[in-house]
Design a protein around this motif. Structure first.
Motif, PDB file in Angstrom:
ATOM      1  N   VAL A 326     -33.007  84.296 -22.422  1.00 14.04           N
ATOM      2  CA  VAL A 326     -33.077  85.131 -21.222  1.00 14.04           C
ATOM      3  C   VAL A 326     -32.204  86.367 -21.375  1.00 14.04           C
ATOM      4  CG1 VAL A 326     -32.547  85.213 -18.757  1.00 14.04           C
ATOM      5  CG2 VAL A 326     -33.656  83.191 -19.726  1.00 14.04           C
ATOM      6  N   GLY A 327     -31.027  86.191 -22.013  1.00 12.38           N
ATOM      7  CA  GLY A 327     -30.113  87.302 -22.198  1.00 12.38           C
ATOM      8  C   GLY A 327     -30.668  88.424 -23.053  1.00 12.38           C
ATOM      9  N   MET A 328     -31.699  88.128 -23.834  1.00 13.42           N
ATOM     10  CA  MET A 328     -32.313  89.159 -24.668  1.00 13.42           C
ATOM     11  C   MET A 328     -33.124  90.151 -23.836  1.00 13.42           C
ATOM     12  SD  MET A 328     -33.501  86.831 -27.921  1.00 13.42           S
ATOM     13  CE  MET A 328     -34.148  88.212 -28.855  1.00 13.42           C
ATOM     14  N   VAL A 329     -33.512  89.760 -22.622  1.00 19.07           N
ATOM     15  CA  VAL A 329     -34.359  90.641 -21.811  1.00 19.07           C
ATOM     16  C   VAL A 329     -33.749  90.987 -20.455  1.00 19.07           C
ATOM     17  CG1 VAL A 329     -36.492  89.884 -22.904  1.00 19.07           C
ATOM     18  CG2 VAL A 329     -35.647  88.631 -20.936  1.00 19.07           C
ATOM     19  N   LEU A 330     -32.648  90.304 -20.060  1.00 21.38           N
ATOM     20  CA  LEU A 330     -32.025  90.577 -18.766  1.00 21.38           C
ATOM     21  C   LEU A 330     -30.555  90.917 -18.939  1.00 21.38           C
ATOM     22  CD1 LEU A 330     -33.389  87.904 -16.257  1.00 21.38           C
ATOM     23  CD2 LEU A 330     -33.947  90.322 -16.356  1.00 21.38           C
ATOM     24  N   ILE A 367     -22.861  87.447 -24.228  1.00 18.86           N
ATOM     25  CA  ILE A 367     -23.392  87.657 -25.579  1.00 18.86           C
ATOM     26  C   ILE A 367     -24.752  88.361 -25.508  1.00 18.86           C
ATOM     27  CG2 ILE A 367     -24.229  86.476 -27.661  1.00 18.86           C
ATOM     28  CD1 ILE A 367     -22.061  84.383 -27.212  1.00 18.86           C
ATOM     29  N   GLY A 368     -25.492  88.087 -24.439  1.00 17.01           N
ATOM     30  CA  GLY A 368     -26.773  88.774 -24.254  1.00 17.01           C
ATOM     31  C   GLY A 368     -26.623  90.281 -24.118  1.00 17.01           C
ATOM     32  N   LEU A 369     -25.421  90.746 -23.755  1.00 16.06           N
ATOM     33  CA  LEU A 369     -25.192  92.182 -23.614  1.00 16.06           C
ATOM     34  C   LEU A 369     -25.200  92.910 -24.957  1.00 16.06           C
ATOM     35  CD1 LEU A 369     -22.325  92.152 -20.943  1.00 16.06           C
ATOM     36  CD2 LEU A 369     -24.739  92.639 -20.567  1.00 16.06           C
ATOM     37  N   ILE A 370     -25.044  92.156 -26.070  1.00 11.06           N
ATOM     38  CA  ILE A 370     -25.104  92.784 -27.400  1.00 11.06           C
ATOM     39  C   ILE A 370     -26.323  92.279 -28.172  1.00 11.06           C
ATOM     40  CG2 ILE A 370     -22.626  93.214 -27.567  1.00 11.06           C
ATOM     41  CD1 ILE A 370     -22.410  90.693 -29.322  1.00 11.06           C
ATOM     42  N   THR A 371     -27.299  91.751 -27.431  1.00  6.53           N
ATOM     43  CA  THR A 371     -28.508  91.218 -28.057  1.00  6.53           C
ATOM     44  C   THR A 371     -29.696  92.098 -27.695  1.00  6.53           C
ATOM     45  OG1 THR A 371     -27.601  88.996 -27.751  1.00  6.53           O
ATOM     46  CG2 THR A 371     -29.913  89.150 -28.354  1.00  6.53           C
ATOM     47  N   PRO A 372     -30.399  92.658 -28.690  1.00  6.36           N
ATOM     48  CA  PRO A 372     -31.598  93.452 -28.378  1.00  6.36           C
ATOM     49  C   PRO A 372     -32.700  92.548 -27.844  1.00  6.36           C
ATOM     50  CG  PRO A 372     -31.382  93.115 -30.747  1.00  6.36           C
ATOM     51  CD  PRO A 372     -30.133  92.552 -30.118  1.00  6.36           C
ATOM     52  N   THR A 376     -27.344  95.874 -23.076  1.00  2.43           N
ATOM     53  CA  THR A 376     -26.772  96.962 -22.289  1.00  2.43           C
ATOM     54  C   THR A 376     -25.544  97.581 -22.954  1.00  2.43           C
ATOM     55  OG1 THR A 376     -27.476  95.744 -20.320  1.00  2.43           O
ATOM     56  CG2 THR A 376     -26.017  97.609 -19.977  1.00  2.43           C
ATOM     57  N   VAL A 377     -24.656  96.735 -23.468  1.00  2.00           N
ATOM     58  CA  VAL A 377     -23.448  97.237 -24.120  1.00  2.00           C
ATOM     59  C   VAL A 377     -23.793  98.008 -25.392  1.00  2.00           C
ATOM     60  CG1 VAL A 377     -21.406  96.479 -25.406  1.00  2.00           C
ATOM     61  CG2 VAL A 377     -21.833  95.586 -23.117  1.00  2.00           C
ATOM     62  N   LEU A 378     -24.791  97.520 -26.130  1.00  2.00           N
ATOM     63  CA  LEU A 378     -25.234  98.257 -27.317  1.00  2.00           C
ATOM     64  C   LEU A 378     -25.734  99.646 -26.932  1.00  2.00           C
ATOM     65  CD1 LEU A 378     -27.203  95.648 -29.496  1.00  2.00           C
ATOM     66  CD2 LEU A 378     -24.881  96.490 -29.809  1.00  2.00           C
ATOM     67  N   ASN A 379     -26.440  99.732 -25.836  1.00  2.00           N
ATOM     68  CA  ASN A 379     -26.948 101.031 -25.389  1.00  2.00           C
ATOM     69  C   ASN A 379     -25.817 101.980 -25.003  1.00  2.00           C
ATOM     70  OD1 ASN A 379     -29.794 100.692 -25.667  1.00  2.00           O
ATOM     71  ND2 ASN A 379     -29.783  99.349 -23.884  1.00  2.00           N
ATOM     72  N   VAL A 380     -24.749 101.435 -24.405  1.00  2.00           N
ATOM     73  CA  VAL A 380     -23.592 102.262 -24.058  1.00  2.00           C
ATOM     74  C   VAL A 380     -22.958 102.835 -25.318  1.00  2.00           C
ATOM     75  CG1 VAL A 380     -21.257 102.214 -23.100  1.00  2.00           C
ATOM     76  CG2 VAL A 380     -23.116 101.097 -21.874  1.00  2.00           C
ATOM     77  N   LEU A 387     -26.042 106.847 -31.787  1.00  2.00           N
ATOM     78  CA  LEU A 387     -26.488 105.979 -32.862  1.00  2.00           C
ATOM     79  C   LEU A 387     -27.795 105.296 -32.487  1.00  2.00           C
ATOM     80  CD1 LEU A 387     -23.048 104.283 -33.616  1.00  2.00           C
ATOM     81  CD2 LEU A 387     -24.138 106.091 -34.956  1.00  2.00           C
ATOM     82  N   ARG A 388     -28.633 105.046 -33.478  1.00  2.00           N
ATOM     83  CA  ARG A 388     -29.907 104.358 -33.251  1.00  2.00           C
ATOM     84  C   ARG A 388     -29.666 102.863 -33.076  1.00  2.00           C
ATOM     85  NH1 ARG A 388     -30.834 107.204 -37.774  1.00  2.00           N
ATOM     86  NH2 ARG A 388     -31.105 105.262 -38.955  1.00  2.00           N
ATOM     87  N   MET A 389     -30.595 102.200 -32.392  1.00  2.00           N
ATOM     88  CA  MET A 389     -30.449 100.784 -32.105  1.00  2.00           C
ATOM     89  C   MET A 389     -30.384  99.943 -33.375  1.00  2.00           C
ATOM     90  SD  MET A 389     -30.031  98.358 -29.941  1.00  2.00           S
ATOM     91  CE  MET A 389     -30.332  99.099 -28.341  1.00  2.00           C
ATOM     92  N   GLU A 390     -31.166 100.295 -34.418  1.00  2.00           N
ATOM     93  CA  GLU A 390     -31.142  99.493 -35.638  1.00  2.00           C
ATOM     94  C   GLU A 390     -29.775  99.540 -36.320  1.00  2.00           C
ATOM     95  OE1 GLU A 390     -33.673 103.257 -36.584  1.00  2.00           O
ATOM     96  OE2 GLU A 390     -33.324 101.867 -34.913  1.00  2.00           O
ATOM     97  N   VAL A 391     -29.085 100.679 -36.217  1.00  2.00           N
ATOM     98  CA  VAL A 391     -27.735 100.779 -36.773  1.00  2.00           C
ATOM     99  C   VAL A 391     -26.786  99.870 -35.996  1.00  2.00           C
ATOM    100  CG1 VAL A 391     -25.784 102.350 -37.162  1.00  2.00           C
ATOM    101  CG2 VAL A 391     -28.122 103.131 -37.594  1.00  2.00           C
ATOM    102  N   LEU A 392     -26.914  99.863 -34.685  1.00  2.00           N
ATOM    103  CA  LEU A 392     -26.056  99.039 -33.840  1.00  2.00           C
ATOM    104  C   LEU A 392     -26.282  97.554 -34.085  1.00  2.00           C
ATOM    105  CD1 LEU A 392     -26.524 101.089 -30.559  1.00  2.00           C
ATOM    106  CD2 LEU A 392     -24.431 100.971 -31.919  1.00  2.00           C
ATOM    107  N   VAL A 393     -27.551  97.160 -34.208  1.00  2.00           N
ATOM    108  CA  VAL A 393     -27.872  95.747 -34.433  1.00  2.00           C
ATOM    109  C   VAL A 393     -27.308  95.282 -35.768  1.00  2.00           C
ATOM    110  CG1 VAL A 393     -29.751  94.105 -34.804  1.00  2.00           C
ATOM    111  CG2 VAL A 393     -29.916  95.798 -32.966  1.00  2.00           C
ATOM    112  N   ARG A 394     -27.456  96.098 -36.783  1.00  2.00           N
ATOM    113  CA  ARG A 394     -26.901  95.755 -38.100  1.00  2.00           C
ATOM    114  C   ARG A 394     -25.387  95.580 -38.027  1.00  2.00           C
ATOM    115  NH1 ARG A 394     -26.339 100.076 -42.970  1.00  2.00           N
ATOM    116  NH2 ARG A 394     -25.222  98.734 -44.465  1.00  2.00           N
TER     117      ARG A 394
END
Length: 425
Positions: A326-330, A367-372, A376-380, A387-394
């Protein structure tokens, strides 16, 4: 069948791009129609009752405290102190980020506010020092989500309100898991920093350390005041939020004098907008929670999870896996408002400590806040660092794996949470 109606309605409204607050209200209306219990006035009454809550007053004040800390120089001084003590180590800015994340978490309780402060101040410095961009951004994002766990925590306030769990005990129970998260980040960053070849700056002198410590002493007193006041019953969590906001205001305007009247008005405006969004979401969730209880959804889902009811650890693990999905989408707040009223009664009925379950629930949601894909935190971090999302996920993946290990550890050994809580009680 009732579970299917609830899920299909909620997911359907969200799939059409409807804001979550309105989706929750309409889902409650669909359940009301399905149960042949249609009463628009009842929907309106529950909507008003959802916002008319004394404990929820903590939310706007914690939001305001976080905004004041960032605007008034408190966050910057916390990072300066960490820099003076850890900046000379190999990969030292990473340890600065971790120390600052833990200290900021003990003041604001907002993952987004802490992440914004860390990313704004530290990402440019880490780039200039030559750190890998993906690792730096991943560490900042992972450090930001410690904020919902270490008290004071806005998500704990919301969880306590919607599940009728002691907010003070949730605050106290979050101390040890939050510190374990910080220790886990240190381990992960130490392994990552082994390959760094950047020249390390000279170690700060005793005089420099003393200077930044004196300059930031007022900022360090905030978590002492809040945790001490809660531990000894001087004030409630709601009153603690007011104390935090007023203390941050006094320090920023009277002591540091970095917050002008124009800056204060802008800070109040930002805090008001965030508060309006969160409070309307809480009010909408109250309508949905009322219908969830009326439709006996926890009993239905409990029957579906029946085979696990005799094995509390397996039940908690199953719920945690559901939370990760659920955290991956909310975002965290909607996750609490939607799932906590459904899952908490099931866990308590199976014999799980309600405070322990609340800590685990918020931890997984964080933890869902850093999960694509939402993250949300990754987007911040991505927005501030461009930075692009793929860089952040890596970059965040090693820290994500460390957090999963910590979750498994806390599921296997609940006493890590419950034993310190019993002492603090």
């Amino acid at each position: 069948m009732t579970v299917a109606v609830f899920l299909s309605s909620l997911l359907g409204f969200m799939a059409f791009g409807m804001p979550i607050a309105f989706a929750l209200i309409l889902t409650a209306a669909v359940l009301m129609w399905y149960l042949d219990f249609w009463d628009v006035q009842l929907l309106a009454q529950n909507l008003l009752a959802g916002a008319d809550s004394f404990p929820l007053l903590a939310v706007p004040f914690f939001i305001l405290a976080g905004e004041l800390m960032n605007a008034g120089g408190i966050s910057r001084r916390i990072i300066a102190m960490a820099q003076a003590y850890f900046g000379h180590l190999r990969g030292g800015l990473g340890y600065v980020a971790i120390a600052a994340a833990v200290l900021l978490a003990s003041m604001s309780g907002s993952a987004l506010a802490d992440t914004a402060a860390l990313a704004t101040l530290l990402l440019p410095m880490m780039r200039q020092r030559g750190y890998p961009v993906h690792s730096s951004a991943g560490l900042v994002a992972a450090g930001g989500i410690i904020a919902p766990i270490i008290p004071p925590s806005m998500p704990f306030v919301i969880y306590g309100v919607v599940t009728n769990t002691s907010i003070s005990q949730l605050f106290m129970a979050g101390l040890v898991p939050g510190l374990i998260m910080g220790a886990g980040l240190i381990v992960a960053w130490t392994l990552i920093a082994r390959g760094f070849t950047e020249p390390t700056p000279p170690k700060a002198t005793a005089a420099e350390r003393r200077r930044v410590l004196i300059d930031g002493a007022a900022a360090l007193m905030l978590p002492v005041i809040i945790v001490g006041g809660l531990r000894f019953g001087i004030f409630t969590p709601t009153e603690a939020a007011v104390v935090a906001a007023m203390y941050a205001l006094a320090v920023s305007t009277l002591l540091y004098r970095e917050l002008s009247w124009s800056d204060l008005m802008e800070t109040l405006t930002r805090a008001s907008r965030t508060t309006a969004s969160v409070m309307f979401l809480c009010a909408a969730a109250t309508v949905s929670a009322y219908m969830i209880t009326l439709a006996q959804l926890p009993d239905e889902i409990g029957a579906m999870l029946g085979p696990l009811a005799e094995h509390p650890k397996l039940l908690v693990l199953a719920i945690m896996l559901l939370m990760i999905a659920v955290g991956m989408v909310l975002d965290l707040t909607p996750t609490i408002l939607i799932l906590a009223p459904v899952l908490a009664p099931i866990a308590i009925k199976a014999g799980v400590d309600p405070v322990y379950f609340g800590v685990m629930f918020v931890l997984i949601g964080s933890i869902g806040l850093i999960t694509p894909p939402v993250g949300t935190v990754l987007n911040v971090v991505g927005g501030i660092g461009k930075l692009r999302m793929e860089v952040l996920v890596r970059g965040v993946m090693p820290f994500f794996l460390i957090y999963l290990i910590i979750v498994a550890l806390l599921v296997a050994f609940p006493s890590i949470v419950t034993v310190p809580l019993a002492w603090l009680r």
